[in-house]
Design a protein around this motif. Structure first.
Motif, PDB file in Angstrom:
ATOM      1  N   MET A  65       0.836  -1.208   0.000  1.00 16.33           N
ATOM      2  CA  MET A  65       0.000   0.000   0.000  1.00 16.33           C
ATOM      3  C   MET A  65       0.869   1.256   0.000  1.00 16.33           C
ATOM      4  N   ASN A  66       1.918   1.249   0.813  1.00 13.25           N
ATOM      5  CA  ASN A  66       2.835   2.400   0.850  1.00 13.25           C
ATOM      6  C   ASN A  66       3.554   2.568  -0.488  1.00 13.25           C
ATOM      7  N   LEU A  67       3.960   1.455  -1.077  1.00  7.47           N
ATOM      8  CA  LEU A  67       4.629   1.498  -2.378  1.00  7.47           C
ATOM      9  C   LEU A  67       3.683   2.038  -3.452  1.00  7.47           C
ATOM     10  N   GLU A  68       2.429   1.610  -3.398  1.00  8.68           N
ATOM     11  CA  GLU A  68       1.437   2.064  -4.371  1.00  8.68           C
ATOM     12  C   GLU A  68       1.165   3.566  -4.219  1.00  8.68           C
ATOM     13  N   SER A  69       1.095   4.050  -2.985  1.00  9.79           N
ATOM     14  CA  SER A  69       0.861   5.486  -2.806  1.00  9.79           C
ATOM     15  C   SER A  69       2.061   6.296  -3.306  1.00  9.79           C
ATOM     16  N   LEU A  70       3.271   5.785  -3.089  1.00 13.53           N
ATOM     17  CA  LEU A  70       4.466   6.447  -3.615  1.00 13.53           C
ATOM     18  C   LEU A  70       4.445   6.462  -5.138  1.00 13.53           C
ATOM     19  N   ARG A  71       4.063   5.333  -5.748  1.00 10.75           N
ATOM     20  CA  ARG A  71       3.983   5.251  -7.201  1.00 10.75           C
ATOM     21  C   ARG A  71       2.970   6.253  -7.747  1.00 10.75           C
ATOM     22  N   LYS A  72       1.809   6.349  -7.094  1.00  8.92           N
ATOM     23  CA  LYS A  72       0.773   7.290  -7.540  1.00  8.92           C
ATOM     24  C   LYS A  72       1.271   8.735  -7.466  1.00  8.92           C
ATOM     25  N   LYS A  73       1.959   9.063  -6.378  1.00  9.21           N
ATOM     26  CA  LYS A  73       2.472  10.432  -6.218  1.00  9.21           C
ATOM     27  C   LYS A  73       3.497  10.763  -7.289  1.00  9.21           C
ATOM     28  N   ARG A  74       4.380   9.805  -7.576  1.00  7.61           N
ATOM     29  CA  ARG A  74       5.405  10.058  -8.601  1.00  7.61           C
ATOM     30  C   ARG A  74       4.788  10.163  -9.988  1.00  7.61           C
ATOM     31  N   VAL A  75       3.815   9.320 -10.286  1.00  2.00           N
ATOM     32  CA  VAL A  75       3.146   9.375 -11.589  1.00  2.00           C
ATOM     33  C   VAL A  75       2.451  10.718 -11.747  1.00  2.00           C
ATOM     34  N   HIS A  76       1.786  11.167 -10.697  1.00  2.00           N
ATOM     35  CA  HIS A  76       1.089  12.458 -10.741  1.00  2.00           C
ATOM     36  C   HIS A  76       2.082  13.606 -10.919  1.00  2.00           C
ATOM     37  N   ARG A  77       3.189  13.570 -10.169  1.00  2.00           N
ATOM     38  CA  ARG A  77       4.191  14.636 -10.239  1.00  2.00           C
ATOM     39  C   ARG A  77       4.872  14.676 -11.605  1.00  2.00           C
ATOM     40  N   MET A  78       5.155  13.485 -12.160  1.00  2.00           N
ATOM     41  CA  MET A  78       5.879  13.421 -13.434  1.00  2.00           C
ATOM     42  C   MET A  78       4.950  13.545 -14.636  1.00  2.00           C
TER      43      MET A  78
END
Length: 131
Positions: A65-78
């Motif tokens: 879950m933590n990894l998925e939230s990090l992935r979502k944040k990076r996808v949104h930022r990039m």
């Protein structure tokens, strides 16, 4: 019957295309992907060995879950297009495995229900309530 290592390797091989895509789209670096694969390997070997506990499944699901939230944040930022459901599917699969193995553990069931609610996965929530 397959051994614990064989099962762990099988489940790990299922995540290889996802990790390659994350690296190709530069969402995670090569070192981060190596770390993710190593951590997943550790978790899978713990889950597939004798004497695994409900807390092991909960810890693995929490890590994902933590990894998925990090992935979502990076996808949104990039601003990168990425497959949205792979992480969610993986988390539900871990929780499903845990609730099937330890069907009397209320904590795992509650974690699965809360995650489904948070992700607005209504079909999955209905499936959890009926199983």
């Amino acid at each position: 019957m397959a051994g614990a290592s064989d099962k762990a390797r099988f489940y790990l091989e299922q995540s290889v295309p996802e990790l390659h895509e994350l690296e190709r789209k530069k969402i995670f670096t090569k070192d981060e992907i190596t770390s993710i694969a190593s951590k997943r390997s550790d978790f899978e070997h713990i889950l597939n060995a004798r004497g695994s506990k409900p807390a092991d499944y909960a810890r693995y699901a929490e890590y994902e879950m933590n990894l998925e939230s990090l992935r979502k944040k990076r996808v949104h930022r990039m601003g990168v297009k990425a497959n949205v459901h792979t992480g969610q599917r993986r988390i539900f699969f871990i929780l499903d495995r845990g609730t099937r193995k330890f069907h009397g553990d209320l904590g795992l069931w509650m974690q699965a229900i809360e995650y489904a609610r948070k992700e607005k996965a209504h079909k999955k929530l209905a499936q959890i309530f009926t199983s």
